[in-house]
Design an enzyme around this catalytic site. Structure first.
Site, PDB file in Angstrom:
ATOM      1  N   ASP A 189      -2.398   7.316   6.930  1.00 19.16           N
ATOM      2  CA  ASP A 189      -3.355   6.211   7.056  1.00 19.16           C
ATOM      3  C   ASP A 189      -2.751   4.936   7.644  1.00 19.16           C
ATOM      4  O   ASP A 189      -3.470   4.021   8.006  1.00 19.16           O
ATOM      5  CB  ASP A 189      -4.075   5.936   5.729  1.00 19.16           C
ATOM      6  N   ARG A 190      -1.421   4.882   7.748  1.00 17.13           N
ATOM      7  CA  ARG A 190      -0.805   3.678   8.325  1.00 17.13           C
ATOM      8  C   ARG A 190      -0.310   3.931   9.733  1.00 17.13           C
ATOM      9  O   ARG A 190      -0.131   5.080  10.138  1.00 17.13           O
ATOM     10  CB  ARG A 190       0.403   3.259   7.498  1.00 17.13           C
ATOM     11  N   ARG A 223       0.017   6.772  -9.177  1.00 15.62           N
ATOM     12  CA  ARG A 223       1.271   7.105  -8.509  1.00 15.62           C
ATOM     13  C   ARG A 223       2.419   7.069  -9.492  1.00 15.62           C
ATOM     14  O   ARG A 223       2.620   6.055 -10.165  1.00 15.62           O
ATOM     15  CB  ARG A 223       1.540   6.073  -7.412  1.00 15.62           C
ATOM     16  N   GLU A 282      -2.093  -6.247   6.766  1.00 14.58           N
ATOM     17  CA  GLU A 282      -0.769  -6.561   7.311  1.00 14.58           C
ATOM     18  C   GLU A 282       0.249  -5.435   7.054  1.00 14.58           C
ATOM     19  O   GLU A 282       1.280  -5.373   7.698  1.00 14.58           O
ATOM     20  CB  GLU A 282      -0.242  -7.883   6.750  1.00 14.58           C
ATOM     21  N   ASP A 326       2.485   7.135   8.300  1.00 16.68           N
ATOM     22  CA  ASP A 326       3.167   7.306   7.012  1.00 16.68           C
ATOM     23  C   ASP A 326       2.853   8.672   6.395  1.00 16.68           C
ATOM     24  O   ASP A 326       2.239   9.530   7.035  1.00 16.68           O
ATOM     25  CB  ASP A 326       2.789   6.172   6.048  1.00 16.68           C
ATOM     26  N   LYS A 341      -5.526  10.393  -5.848  1.00 17.23           N
ATOM     27  CA  LYS A 341      -6.508   9.346  -5.606  1.00 17.23           C
ATOM     28  C   LYS A 341      -7.874  10.004  -5.478  1.00 17.23           C
ATOM     29  O   LYS A 341      -7.992  11.068  -4.880  1.00 17.23           O
ATOM     30  CB  LYS A 341      -6.127   8.657  -4.304  1.00 17.23           C
ATOM     31  N   SER A 387       1.512   8.467  -0.490  1.00 16.88           N
ATOM     32  CA  SER A 387       1.576   7.715   0.765  1.00 16.88           C
ATOM     33  C   SER A 387       2.986   7.562   1.319  1.00 16.88           C
ATOM     34  O   SER A 387       3.663   8.555   1.548  1.00 16.88           O
ATOM     35  CB  SER A 387       0.901   6.366   0.553  1.00 16.88           C
ATOM     36  N   HIS A 388       3.440   6.309   1.452  1.00 12.27           N
ATOM     37  CA  HIS A 388       4.731   6.034   2.085  1.00 12.27           C
ATOM     38  C   HIS A 388       5.904   6.213   1.121  1.00 12.27           C
ATOM     39  O   HIS A 388       7.053   6.104   1.524  1.00 12.27           O
ATOM     40  CB  HIS A 388       4.726   4.608   2.615  1.00 12.27           C
ATOM     41  N   ASP A 407       0.694   9.988   4.261  1.00  9.58           N
ATOM     42  CA  ASP A 407      -0.665  10.528   4.224  1.00  9.58           C
ATOM     43  C   ASP A 407      -1.479  10.189   5.467  1.00  9.58           C
ATOM     44  O   ASP A 407      -2.687  10.442   5.503  1.00  9.58           O
ATOM     45  CB  ASP A 407      -1.392  10.059   2.953  1.00  9.58           C
ATOM     46  N   THR A 427      -3.109   0.083  -6.644  1.00 12.68           N
ATOM     47  CA  THR A 427      -3.790  -0.287  -5.394  1.00 12.68           C
ATOM     48  C   THR A 427      -4.454   0.938  -4.757  1.00 12.68           C
ATOM     49  O   THR A 427      -5.502   0.844  -4.143  1.00 12.68           O
ATOM     50  CB  THR A 427      -2.782  -0.875  -4.382  1.00 12.68           C
ATOM     51  N   LYS A 462      -8.105   3.496   6.075  1.00 10.26           N
ATOM     52  CA  LYS A 462      -7.328   3.121   7.241  1.00 10.26           C
ATOM     53  C   LYS A 462      -6.854   4.400   7.909  1.00 10.26           C
ATOM     54  O   LYS A 462      -6.815   5.448   7.275  1.00 10.26           O
ATOM     55  CB  LYS A 462      -6.177   2.202   6.871  1.00 10.26           C
TER      56      LYS A 462
HETATM   57  C1  VG1 Z   1       0.366  -1.487  -0.391  1.00  9.23           C
HETATM   58  C2  VG1 Z   1      -0.092  -2.398   0.729  1.00  9.23           C
HETATM   59  C3  VG1 Z   1      -1.607  -2.395   0.822  1.00  9.23           C
HETATM   60  C4  VG1 Z   1      -2.109  -0.963   0.984  1.00  9.23           C
HETATM   61  C5  VG1 Z   1      -1.569  -0.100  -0.147  1.00  9.23           C
HETATM   62  C6  VG1 Z   1      -1.927   1.352   0.009  1.00  9.23           C
HETATM   63  O1  VG1 Z   1      -0.130  -1.953  -1.620  1.00  9.23           O
HETATM   64  O2  VG1 Z   1       0.387  -3.714   0.527  1.00  9.23           O
HETATM   65  O3  VG1 Z   1      -2.003  -3.203   1.902  1.00  9.23           O
HETATM   66  O4  VG1 Z   1      -3.503  -0.926   0.974  1.00  9.23           O
HETATM   67  O5  VG1 Z   1      -0.147  -0.176  -0.173  1.00  9.23           O
HETATM   68  O6  VG1 Z   1      -1.458   1.866   1.212  1.00  9.23           O
HETATM   69  P1  VG1 Z   1       0.782  -2.806  -2.649  1.00  9.23           P
HETATM   70  O7  VG1 Z   1      -0.084  -3.008  -3.856  1.00  9.23           O
HETATM   71  O8  VG1 Z   1       2.015  -2.017  -2.876  1.00  9.23           O
HETATM   72  O9  VG1 Z   1       1.091  -4.084  -1.923  1.00  9.23           O
HETATM   73  V1  VG1 Z   1      -1.030   3.481   1.319  1.00  9.23           V
HETATM   74  O10 VG1 Z   1      -0.515   3.792   2.839  1.00  9.23           O
HETATM   75  O11 VG1 Z   1      -0.090   3.667   0.018  1.00  9.23           O
HETATM   76  O12 VG1 Z   1      -2.472   4.331   0.994  1.00  9.23           O
HETATM   77 CO    CO Z   2      -0.613   5.733   3.252  1.00 10.45          CO
END
Ligand code: VG1
Ligand code: CO
Length: 542
Positions: free
Chosen positions: A280-281, A21, A363, A276, A125, A112-113, A278, A17, A375
Site C-alpha cells: 500500500d505504500r 500488530r 506523508e 512495502d 486487519k 505492512s512495513h 502489503d 493505526t 492507499k
Molecule cells: C504509520 C504511518 C501512517 C500509516 C500507518 C499504516 O502509522 O505513519 O501514515 O497510515 O503507518 O501504514 P503510525 O501510527 O506508525 O505513525 V501501513 O503501510 O502499516 O498499512
Molecule cells: Co503497508
C-alpha cells in the site's frame, strides 16, 4: 463438524493505526488468532451467507492464520471465502475485491512495513464493505469483545490447498482460491494510459521497481513487465518470501538505501520505485531526485487529469495532518476542497464514499484515490509513469516546475524508534501541560500562533477523535508536530514532523535537512526530546 471451543481473553488485542500488530510468537499462542477473528465476527451483523475476502503479504505465519480464519468463517455462517493463491493479496487488492465482488468485508494478514519471520511481526486487519479499514467505532468494539470473549466457533476440516487455483468446500461454505493479480491489473488498465506507458518503455525509459521480497512482486511483474513491456529485471526482489529476505519491507532511506543509491547515480534509471510489505505504500525517486511523499501528493493532484481515469478532474484532495501543506496550494489553484484528517487511511474513507475527494495522501508514503479504499503503492507508480509519459519531462523537471509555480514546502520526518514508552508519554504530556505558555511564545524570532493536541470531527459521519498529535503552528505557517506511532510493536516510536513553506520566488534549492535545521533544533528545545529519550539522533530520517 462445527464446534464451539472455550477460550480465555488476551488483554493486548487493541488494534492500532492499522489493525492488530504483534510479534509472531504472540500471534502463535493458543487461541490468539482465533480469539481475534471471532471477536471481529461477533461485532458484525448479517454475515450469514455473505462473502469474505482473505489474503496477506506472504509473511511467516500467513498460511496458518488463513487456514484458521477460513474455519472460523465457515463456522460463523459466511457463505463464501475468496482467497488469493499462495495466500497472497496486497492490501489495495483486498480493497478492490471487496468492492467488486460485493463482499461483506475482508481480512488482511500483514504487519505492512514491519519485518517478518519467526521472530518478526504479524498482523490482522479487518476491512468493511466499502473496502476500507474498519472505522474507530468498530475497532473499539472489537477490542472490547476481545476482553470478554469466552468461546469461538470453528469447524473440523482439512487445510485448503492454497497453492493452486480452484474451488473447495469447508462445511457449508465455498472457498475460491483465485489469481491474486488479475482483477487488480484490470482496474489499473482502466485508470491509466497503458499505451502511452508502453511507448515510454519502448523508447528505452529505464525503471527499477523494488518489491522488497514482499507482496507486490507478482503484481509488478505482471503489470510492468508482462503488460507494459518493461524489460525483464525491471522488478527487483519480486518473489515474496516469508522473512522478506531478512530485510524490512519498508521503502525508506534506511531500508531501501540500495535503491536510492542506484537512483542517484548519473547513469541510473529514470525512475526508481518501491512498495512495502502489503503493497500500500510507495517510494518514488527520479534520477538524482527523491520525491517526498508530500510533494508526490501535490504533483499527482496537479497532474491527475493526464490519466484517463481522472480525465474529468478531481473532486477534492485530502491529506493527513502531518503531511506537508504542498497539496493545499494545488487545491487552492484548482479551486477544489482540501481536507485535513488524522493519520490512518480509515479517516479518508468517509470523504471518498461521499464523493468529496478523489485523491488522498499521507506523508508516510501512502497515496491513493477513490479507485479503492486503501492507499495503493503500485497505483502511485503507475500514476507517475502516466504523468511522465504525458509530459515528456524528467521527474526532476516536473518537480522543479511544480515548485516554481506553487512554491516549495520543505518537509522532513524524524523517527525515534523503540524508545522507552513512559518517557515518550511523559514528554508528550509535559508539552500538553504547557500549551498555554507556548501559544504566543517567541523562539529565535518565530512566534507560535497555536499549540494544541489535534482533534478531528469527521465532516460526514460526525464521529470525533482526539489526541492525534501535538501541533506547534507558527505565525508564518511553519509547523512542528509530535506523534506517537500506533503501528510499532516494541516500546514506543516518536515521530517528529517539520514543515515550512518557501514561496515560488524564494530559495527552492536548499538541501532539505539544512532548510529545516532551525526548526528541528527548536523542536528539541521545546520538547527536551533528546535528553528525555536518551537519543542523540533519529533512527530514520525521511
Ligand atoms: C504509520 C504511518 C501512517 C500509516 C500507518 C499504516 O502509522 O505513519 O501514515 O497510515 O503507518 O501504514 P503510525 O501510527 O506508525 O505513525 V501501513 O503501510 O502499516 O498499512
Ligand atoms: Co503497508
Amino acid at each position: 463438524m462445527t464446534k464451539t471451543v472455550s477460550t480465555t481473553p488476551y488483554d493486548d488485542q487493541k488494534p492500532g493505526t492499522s489493525g492488530l500488530r504483534k510479534r509472531v510468537p504472540v500471534f502463535a499462542q493458543p487461541n490468539y488468532v482465533e480469539n481475534f477473528v471471532q471477536s471481529v465476527f461477533d461485532c458484525l451483523s448479517g454475515i450469514e451467507g455473505q462473502t469474505l475476502i482473505i489474503g496477506g503479504d506472504g509473511r511467516y505465519y500467513n498460511a496458518e492464520a488463513i487456514q484458521k480464519a477460513i474455519r472460523i468463517a465457515a463456522a460463523n455462517g459466511f457463505g463464501r471465502v475468496i482467497v488469493g493463491q499462495g495466500g497472497l493479496l496486497s492490501t489495495p487488492s483486498v480493497s478492490n475485491l471487496i468492492r467488486t465482488t460485493g463482499a461483506f468485508g475482508g481480512l488482511v494478514l500483514s504487519a505492512s512495513h514491519n519485518p517478518g519471520g519467526p521472530d518478526g511481526d504479524f498482523g490482522i486487519k479487518y476491512n468493511i464493505g466499502n473496502g476500507g479499514p474498519a472505522p474507530e467505532r468498530l475497532t473499539d468494539a472489537i477490542y472490547a469483545r476481545t476482553q470478554i470473549i469466552d468461546s469461538y466457533r470453528t469447524i473440523d476440516s482439512e487445510d485448503i490447498d492454497l497453492g493452486t487455483q480452484g474451488v473447495h468446500r469447508v462445511g457449508e461454505m465455498t472457498v475460491e482460491v483465485i489469481d491474486p493479480v488479475s482483477a487488480y491489473a484490470d482496474l489499473m488498465q482502466e485508470l491509466f494510459d497503458f499505451d502511452a506507458i508502453r511507448a515510454l518503455f519502448a523508447s528505452g525509459f529505464k525503471v527499477k521497481f523494488d518489491a522488497m521480497h514482499a507482496v507486490t512482486g507478482p503484481y509488478a511483474k505482471r503489470i510492468l513487465e508482462e503488460e507494459l513491456g518493461a524489460p525483464p529485471g525491471t522488478v527487483l526482489n519480486g518473489v515474496p518470501s516469508e522473512d522478506f529476505g531478512g530485510h524490512h519491507p519498508d521503502p525508506n532511506p534506511v531500508h531501501a538505501a540500495h535503491l536510492i543509491e542506484m537512483a542517484m547515480a548519473a547513469d541510473g534509471p529514470e525512475l526508481c520505485a518501491a512498495s512495502d510489505g502489503d503493497g500500500d505504500r510507495n517510494m518514488i525517486i527520479g534520477r538524482g531526485c527523491p520525491v517526498s511523499p508530500s510533494d508526490s501528493l501535490a504533483v499527482i493532484t496537479a497532474n491527475a487529469h493526464l490519466a484517463p481515469g481522472y480525465r474529468d478532474g478531481i473532486a477534492g484532495v485530502a491529506r493527513s495532518m502531518p503531511t506537508s501543506g504542498a497539496a493545499d496550494r494545488v487545491a487552492e489553484a484548482l479551486g477544489i476542497d482540501l481536507y485535513e484528517v488524522p493519520t490512518g487511511w480509515k479517516f479518508f474513507c468517509t470523504l471518498l464514499d461521499a464523493g468529496r475527494v478523489t485523491i488522498c495522501g499521507e506523508e508516510s508514503a501512502g497515496t491513493g484515490s477513490n479507485h479503492v479504499r486503501e492507499k495503493d503503492g503500485l497505483w502511485a507508480v503507475l500514476m507517475w509513469l502516466n504523468i511522465l509519459a504525458a509530459r515528456h519531462q524528467s521527474v526532476a523537471e516536473i518537480l522543479e516546475d511544480h515548485w516554481r509555480r506553487y512554491g516549495r514546502n520543505y518537509y522532513s520526518r524524524h523517527d525515534f524508534e523503540e524508545v522507552d514508552k513512559g518517557a515518550a508519554e511523559d514528554m508528550m504530556q509535559a508539552m500538553r501541560d504547557r500549551f498555554g505558555e507556548l501559544t504566543g511564545a517567541e523562539f529565535d524570532g518565530r512566534r507560535i500562533a497555536q499549540a494544541d493536541d489535534y482533534a478531528y470531527r469527521d465532516p460526514i459521519d460526525r464521529s470525533e477523535t482526539s489526541s492525534q498529535g501535538i501541533r506547534l503552528i507558527f505565525e508564518d505557517g511553519a509547523r512542528i508536530i509530535f506523534r506517537l506511532s500506533g503501528t510499532g510493536t516494541v516500546g514506543a516510536t516518536v515521530r517528529l514532523y517539520v514543515d515550512r513553506f518557501e514561496p515560488a520566488d524564494g530559495d527552492l534549492s536548499l538541501e532539505t535537512q539544512a532548510a529545516l535545521s532551525g526548526l528541528f533544533a527548536l523542536a528539541d528545545e521545546i520538547s527536551g526530546l533528546k535528553q528525555r529519550l536518551g537519543r542523540s539522533d533519529p533512527t530514520v530520517i525521511t
